[in-house]
Scaffold this motif. Sequence first.
Motif, PDB file in Angstrom:
ATOM      1  N   MET A   1       0.842  -1.196   0.000  1.00  0.00           N
ATOM      2  CA  MET A   1       0.000   0.000   0.000  1.00  0.00           C
ATOM      3  C   MET A   1       0.880   1.250   0.000  1.00  0.00           C
ATOM      4  SD  MET A   1      -2.967   1.081   2.711  1.00  0.00           S
ATOM      5  CE  MET A   1      -3.980   2.531   2.466  1.00  0.00           C
ATOM      6  N   THR A   2       0.485   2.239  -0.771  1.00  0.00           N
ATOM      7  CA  THR A   2       1.239   3.489  -0.836  1.00  0.00           C
ATOM      8  C   THR A   2       1.264   4.169   0.523  1.00  0.00           C
ATOM      9  OG1 THR A   2       0.615   3.799  -3.146  1.00  0.00           O
ATOM     10  CG2 THR A   2       1.357   5.745  -1.949  1.00  0.00           C
ATOM     11  N   ALA A   3       2.434   4.621   0.927  1.00  0.00           N
ATOM     12  CA  ALA A   3       2.585   5.313   2.211  1.00  0.00           C
ATOM     13  C   ALA A   3       2.362   6.808   2.043  1.00  0.00           C
ATOM     14  CB  ALA A   3       3.978   5.048   2.776  1.00  0.00           C
ATOM     15  N   LEU A   4       2.206   7.474   3.162  1.00  0.00           N
ATOM     16  CA  LEU A   4       2.033   8.921   3.217  1.00  0.00           C
ATOM     17  C   LEU A   4       3.158   9.530   4.034  1.00  0.00           C
ATOM     18  CD1 LEU A   4      -1.749   8.792   4.064  1.00  0.00           C
ATOM     19  CD2 LEU A   4      -0.852   9.737   1.948  1.00  0.00           C
ATOM     20  N   VAL A   5       3.725  10.616   3.534  1.00  0.00           N
ATOM     21  CA  VAL A   5       4.745  11.362   4.262  1.00  0.00           C
ATOM     22  C   VAL A   5       4.227  12.790   4.418  1.00  0.00           C
ATOM     23  CG1 VAL A   5       7.135  12.153   4.316  1.00  0.00           C
ATOM     24  CG2 VAL A   5       6.573   9.932   3.281  1.00  0.00           C
ATOM     25  N   ASP A  22      -3.246  10.102  12.873  1.00  0.00           N
ATOM     26  CA  ASP A  22      -3.942   9.047  13.617  1.00  0.00           C
ATOM     27  C   ASP A  22      -5.171   8.549  12.858  1.00  0.00           C
ATOM     28  OD1 ASP A  22      -2.080   9.198  15.621  1.00  0.00           O
ATOM     29  OD2 ASP A  22      -3.342  10.354  17.001  1.00  0.00           O
ATOM     30  N   ARG A  23      -5.916   9.463  12.237  1.00  0.00           N
ATOM     31  CA  ARG A  23      -7.112   9.043  11.503  1.00  0.00           C
ATOM     32  C   ARG A  23      -6.736   8.216  10.282  1.00  0.00           C
ATOM     33  NH1 ARG A  23     -11.141  14.367  11.809  1.00  0.00           N
ATOM     34  NH2 ARG A  23     -11.189  14.477  14.089  1.00  0.00           N
ATOM     35  N   LEU A  24      -5.668   8.567   9.624  1.00  0.00           N
ATOM     36  CA  LEU A  24      -5.234   7.787   8.469  1.00  0.00           C
ATOM     37  C   LEU A  24      -4.707   6.417   8.892  1.00  0.00           C
ATOM     38  CD1 LEU A  24      -3.506  10.703   6.569  1.00  0.00           C
ATOM     39  CD2 LEU A  24      -5.482   9.404   5.731  1.00  0.00           C
ATOM     40  N   ARG A  25      -3.947   6.393   9.977  1.00  0.00           N
ATOM     41  CA  ARG A  25      -3.425   5.107  10.464  1.00  0.00           C
ATOM     42  C   ARG A  25      -4.545   4.182  10.920  1.00  0.00           C
ATOM     43  NH1 ARG A  25       1.056   8.502  13.606  1.00  0.00           N
ATOM     44  NH2 ARG A  25       2.723   8.463  12.028  1.00  0.00           N
ATOM     45  N   SER A  26      -5.647   4.752  11.405  1.00  0.00           N
ATOM     46  CA  SER A  26      -6.757   3.925  11.886  1.00  0.00           C
ATOM     47  C   SER A  26      -7.399   3.125  10.764  1.00  0.00           C
ATOM     48  CB  SER A  26      -7.813   4.802  12.570  1.00  0.00           C
ATOM     49  OG  SER A  26      -8.521   5.583  11.624  1.00  0.00           O
ATOM     50  N   GLY A  28      -5.458   1.817   8.364  1.00  0.00           N
ATOM     51  CA  GLY A  28      -4.414   0.939   7.860  1.00  0.00           C
ATOM     52  C   GLY A  28      -3.334   1.610   7.042  1.00  0.00           C
ATOM     53  N   ALA A  29      -3.405   2.922   6.879  1.00  0.00           N
ATOM     54  CA  ALA A  29      -2.398   3.613   6.087  1.00  0.00           C
ATOM     55  C   ALA A  29      -1.078   3.718   6.855  1.00  0.00           C
ATOM     56  CB  ALA A  29      -2.883   5.006   5.716  1.00  0.00           C
ATOM     57  N   GLU A  30       0.030   3.642   6.127  1.00  0.00           N
ATOM     58  CA  GLU A  30       1.346   3.894   6.709  1.00  0.00           C
ATOM     59  C   GLU A  30       1.626   5.388   6.583  1.00  0.00           C
ATOM     60  OE1 GLU A  30       6.085   2.669   6.247  1.00  0.00           O
ATOM     61  OE2 GLU A  30       4.590   1.866   4.846  1.00  0.00           O
ATOM     62  N   VAL A  31       1.868   6.038   7.715  1.00  0.00           N
ATOM     63  CA  VAL A  31       2.071   7.482   7.740  1.00  0.00           C
ATOM     64  C   VAL A  31       3.371   7.794   8.470  1.00  0.00           C
ATOM     65  CG1 VAL A  31       1.081   9.727   8.360  1.00  0.00           C
ATOM     66  CG2 VAL A  31      -0.439   7.803   7.847  1.00  0.00           C
ATOM     67  N   VAL A  32       4.220   8.590   7.829  1.00  0.00           N
ATOM     68  CA  VAL A  32       5.475   9.016   8.431  1.00  0.00           C
ATOM     69  C   VAL A  32       5.476  10.543   8.474  1.00  0.00           C
ATOM     70  CG1 VAL A  32       7.987   8.881   8.344  1.00  0.00           C
ATOM     71  CG2 VAL A  32       6.604   7.022   7.387  1.00  0.00           C
ATOM     72  N   VAL A  33       5.829  11.103   9.640  1.00  0.00           N
ATOM     73  CA  VAL A  33       5.860  12.561   9.803  1.00  0.00           C
ATOM     74  C   VAL A  33       7.251  12.941  10.298  1.00  0.00           C
ATOM     75  CG1 VAL A  33       4.647  14.565  10.710  1.00  0.00           C
ATOM     76  CG2 VAL A  33       3.434  12.383  10.493  1.00  0.00           C
ATOM     77  N   PRO A  34       8.165  13.239   9.386  1.00  0.00           N
ATOM     78  CA  PRO A  34       9.544  13.519   9.801  1.00  0.00           C
ATOM     79  C   PRO A  34       9.683  14.853  10.520  1.00  0.00           C
ATOM     80  CG  PRO A  34       9.304  13.804   7.434  1.00  0.00           C
ATOM     81  CD  PRO A  34       8.012  13.235   7.926  1.00  0.00           C
ATOM     82  N   LEU A 212      -6.280  13.005   1.220  1.00  0.00           N
ATOM     83  CA  LEU A 212      -5.237  11.976   1.197  1.00  0.00           C
ATOM     84  C   LEU A 212      -5.822  10.590   0.965  1.00  0.00           C
ATOM     85  CD1 LEU A 212      -2.915  13.352   4.005  1.00  0.00           C
ATOM     86  CD2 LEU A 212      -2.550  13.438   1.535  1.00  0.00           C
ATOM     87  N   ARG A 213      -6.987  10.318   1.527  1.00  0.00           N
ATOM     88  CA  ARG A 213      -7.639   9.030   1.245  1.00  0.00           C
ATOM     89  C   ARG A 213      -8.013   8.923  -0.227  1.00  0.00           C
ATOM     90  NH1 ARG A 213     -11.590   8.538   6.583  1.00  0.00           N
ATOM     91  NH2 ARG A 213     -10.015   7.640   7.993  1.00  0.00           N
ATOM     92  N   GLU A 214      -8.466  10.030  -0.804  1.00  0.00           N
ATOM     93  CA  GLU A 214      -8.787  10.042  -2.237  1.00  0.00           C
ATOM     94  C   GLU A 214      -7.546   9.722  -3.076  1.00  0.00           C
ATOM     95  OE1 GLU A 214      -9.752  13.437  -5.599  1.00  0.00           O
ATOM     96  OE2 GLU A 214     -10.483  13.769  -3.562  1.00  0.00           O
TER      97      GLU A 214
END
Length: 226
Positions: A1-5, A22-26, A28-34, A212-214
């Motif tokens: 699955m495509t991740a989000l940064v 948190d809402r995106l991770r809920s 199943g999305a992989e989210v990284v916030v550097p 982002l979900r779109e």
Amino acid sequence: MTALVLVHGLYHRPEHFAVVADRLRSTGAEVVVPELHRGSLAADTAAVQSVVDALDEGPIVLGHSYGGSVITGVRGAGHLVYLAAFVPDVGESAAGMGGASPQLRDAITPEPDGSTSLHPERAVDALYGDCSGPLAARAVGLLRAQAPGCGRGVPEHHSWKDTPSTYVVCAHDRAVDPGLQRTMASRCTDVREWRTGHSPFVGQPDLVVGLLRELLAAATTTTPRP
């Protein structure tokens, strides 16, 4: 699955994106916030580049405000999202393109060590004027001092020229002029306009999550790196 940064702007922290992440991770999305604030645009870009390089496929990379300058220099994204963000071309910097509005400049306070911070009350007006009192207070409490010079950094690469991109104009922004945003948006593949202030991830996170979900739904697992 495509991740989000998710890439924050000047004075901000990854925690400002906590609700969105948190809402995106809920789901199943992989989210990284550097974490940025590495002392220069080049160092901030390298920090995000290392995150992108560690992912299996080109992620969706969102940059807010100054974060747009950062993501512009990053290679390997599958899609770029500029949220009230700078989209510099060759030789351009965020500061040189117009930078902070008068309201935001009025909030900037010099510190003894040469860094700057934001005056809390003035920061609310510039950054969080359309947010509820409690949300604005929390966001201001997370702000941190900023080393000088990042906004004058010039990207060495311009990823929006070869990567699909979406620009979100924040029409009620008091930090980055919406007219300047519309000009920068013309460089992107797709343009949206929201009736929000500078920081919809604080005041209207559902808008950011929905976009982002779109984009995640439209992404394919075979998207090649540019």
